[in-house]
Scaffold this motif. Structure first.
Motif, PDB file in Angstrom:
ATOM      1  N   PRO A  43      -5.732  -4.113   5.312  1.00 12.17           N
ATOM      2  CA  PRO A  43      -6.823  -3.121   5.374  1.00 12.17           C
ATOM      3  C   PRO A  43      -7.830  -3.327   4.254  1.00 12.17           C
ATOM      4  O   PRO A  43      -7.548  -3.049   3.093  1.00 12.17           O
ATOM      5  CB  PRO A  43      -6.072  -1.788   5.214  1.00 12.17           C
ATOM      6  CG  PRO A  43      -4.853  -2.134   4.415  1.00 12.17           C
ATOM      7  CD  PRO A  43      -4.478  -3.534   4.797  1.00 12.17           C
ATOM      8  N   ARG A  96      -8.259   0.437  11.983  1.00  8.66           N
ATOM      9  CA  ARG A  96      -7.123   1.132  12.599  1.00  8.66           C
ATOM     10  C   ARG A  96      -6.629   2.299  11.753  1.00  8.66           C
ATOM     11  O   ARG A  96      -6.124   3.283  12.285  1.00  8.66           O
ATOM     12  CB  ARG A  96      -5.985   0.131  12.815  1.00  8.66           C
ATOM     13  CG  ARG A  96      -4.775   0.685  13.534  1.00  8.66           C
ATOM     14  CD  ARG A  96      -3.827  -0.422  13.940  1.00  8.66           C
ATOM     15  NE  ARG A  96      -3.281  -1.126  12.785  1.00  8.66           N
ATOM     16  CZ  ARG A  96      -2.248  -0.675  12.075  1.00  8.66           C
ATOM     17  NH1 ARG A  96      -1.687   0.483  12.369  1.00  8.66           N
ATOM     18  NH2 ARG A  96      -1.777  -1.381  11.070  1.00  8.66           N
ATOM     19  N   ARG A  97      -6.819   2.218  10.440  1.00 13.10           N
ATOM     20  CA  ARG A  97      -6.221   3.205   9.541  1.00 13.10           C
ATOM     21  C   ARG A  97      -7.157   4.347   9.139  1.00 13.10           C
ATOM     22  O   ARG A  97      -6.694   5.436   8.814  1.00 13.10           O
ATOM     23  CB  ARG A  97      -5.722   2.506   8.270  1.00 13.10           C
ATOM     24  CG  ARG A  97      -4.490   1.641   8.492  1.00 13.10           C
ATOM     25  CD  ARG A  97      -4.175   0.831   7.237  1.00 13.10           C
ATOM     26  NE  ARG A  97      -2.895   0.126   7.348  1.00 13.10           N
ATOM     27  CZ  ARG A  97      -2.736  -1.058   7.910  1.00 13.10           C
ATOM     28  NH1 ARG A  97      -3.792  -1.666   8.451  1.00 13.10           N
ATOM     29  NH2 ARG A  97      -1.553  -1.628   7.967  1.00 13.10           N
ATOM     30  N   LYS A 127      -5.184   5.745   1.041  1.00 15.94           N
ATOM     31  CA  LYS A 127      -4.574   5.204   2.256  1.00 15.94           C
ATOM     32  C   LYS A 127      -4.385   3.694   2.168  1.00 15.94           C
ATOM     33  O   LYS A 127      -3.306   3.157   2.450  1.00 15.94           O
ATOM     34  CB  LYS A 127      -5.456   5.513   3.474  1.00 15.94           C
ATOM     35  CG  LYS A 127      -5.228   6.852   4.116  1.00 15.94           C
ATOM     36  CD  LYS A 127      -6.031   6.934   5.406  1.00 15.94           C
ATOM     37  CE  LYS A 127      -5.915   8.306   6.051  1.00 15.94           C
ATOM     38  NZ  LYS A 127      -6.702   8.386   7.308  1.00 15.94           N
ATOM     39  N   ASP A 186      -0.827   1.587   1.933  1.00 19.17           N
ATOM     40  CA  ASP A 186      -0.403   0.697   3.014  1.00 19.17           C
ATOM     41  C   ASP A 186      -0.333  -0.761   2.595  1.00 19.17           C
ATOM     42  O   ASP A 186       0.314  -1.577   3.269  1.00 19.17           O
ATOM     43  CB  ASP A 186      -1.353   0.823   4.211  1.00 19.17           C
ATOM     44  CG  ASP A 186      -1.089   2.083   5.017  1.00 19.17           C
ATOM     45  OD1 ASP A 186      -0.166   2.831   4.656  1.00 19.17           O
ATOM     46  OD2 ASP A 186      -1.816   2.325   6.002  1.00 19.17           O
TER      47      ASP A 186
END
Length: 306
Positions: free
Chosen positions: A106, A128-129, A243, A247
């Motif tokens: 990401p 996507r996140r 985030k 991740d």
């Protein structure tokens, strides 16, 4: 800052000018030192000039190719283009090219040696996140790099380190091959010249590395600040940071290593956050905690809690 509504950052401008001046002095000293230790003039000109031209004009394409990224049209990624269009209108700046890299790491980055060929790229893992507000905040961060021209400065600044690193590797290999061979003109042996080139290059590489790392950490804080003020939602950028870094530790190590060479241009470094490593002492980015603290201060200043 002329050309956009991103807040001006005199500190960044001062640091970019100072870094480029110091690197310029170091560059001249490097060339003189290589000549004095006996490096052939033809080879010296070829390496110094050749690398400069290639690095300046192809750095964006190399980055895109290495990350497996490709430019996308509005019809292919309408939501992504809509966010970039909105931010460019808010910032009153020309729209750069938009690209997507197909990797689960990401992240996002901006590249290009000038505004005319600038590219803003996001990964599929990032898309996507993040929700729309978080994506907008990250893209505002990357667009501020383009607006401040610090992508160009970092491209130029990285050139000296690349040349020095290249000469260090080539010099070591040449010294091993030539071994005890003697000079034909009573000068120093080829292996000695090669080792002197390695010594000079290693010193220059270390100095350029430290200078670019200091500038890189500040430019990230500056981009965070500019993005937060432009969008008026510093918490969205903070949420995206949290985030992504949370991740990152779940991404396979092989994927992180493949992306690591481009850490200086990424929104956040492609490294696992587990434990401590020596590389963190010379990081391309400031600690996440410092970035979040700055965003929290901006939230209080704006009085929105956003």
């Amino acid at each position: 800052m002329a050309g956009s509504r991103f807040i001006p950052d005199r500190g960044l401008t001062t640091r970019m000018v100072a870094t480029m001046a110091l690197l310029g002095i170091l560059y001249v000293a490097f060339v003189i030192a290589l000549y004095l230790v006996g490096m052939p003039v033809v080879l010296l000109v070829l390496v110094v000039v050749g690398f400069a031209v290639v690095q300046y004009f192809t750095s964006d394409r190399i980055a895109m190719f290495s990350m497996g990224a490709r430019e996308v049209a509005p019809a292919e990624a309408p939501e992504l283009h809509a966010v970039v269009d909105r931010l460019c209108a808010m910032a009153d700046m020309p729209k750069p090219k938009v690209a997507i890299a197909r990797t689960d790491v990401p992240n996002a980055f901006a590249t290009g040696h000038n505004r005319g060929n600038a590219v803003v790229c996001v990964t599929t893992g990032l898309l996507r996140r993040l929700d729309t507000a978080e994506l907008e905040a990250v893209l505002a961060h990357e667009l501020s790099h383009v607006a401040h021209r610090d992508v160009m400065v970092m491209t130029i600044a990285g050139f000296l380190g690349i040349v020095a690193g290249f000469l260090t590797q080539i010099g070591l290999r040449f010294a091993m091959v030539t071994g005890g061979a003697r000079s034909n003109n009573n000068g120093p042996a080829p292996a000695v010249v090669a080792l002197l080139v390695v010594l000079v290059s290693a010193v220059v590489w270390a100095l350029s590395f430290l200078l670019t790392r200091v500038l890189s950490r500040y430019r990230e804080l500056s981009a965070d600040r500019a993005a937060a003020y432009l969008t008026g939602r510093p918490s969205a950028l903070g949420s995206a940071l949290t985030k992504i870094n949370g991740d990152m530790a779940r991404i396979p190590t092989t994927d992180l290593r493949r992306a690591e060479p481009f850490n200086a241009f990424f929104f956040t470094p492609a490294v696992s956050q587990k434990g401590f490593s020596l590389s963190q002492m010379f990081a391309t980015h400031p600690p996440v905690e410092r970035r979040l603290a700055q965003l929290a201060d901006i939230s209080r200043q704006l009085g929105t809690g956003a």
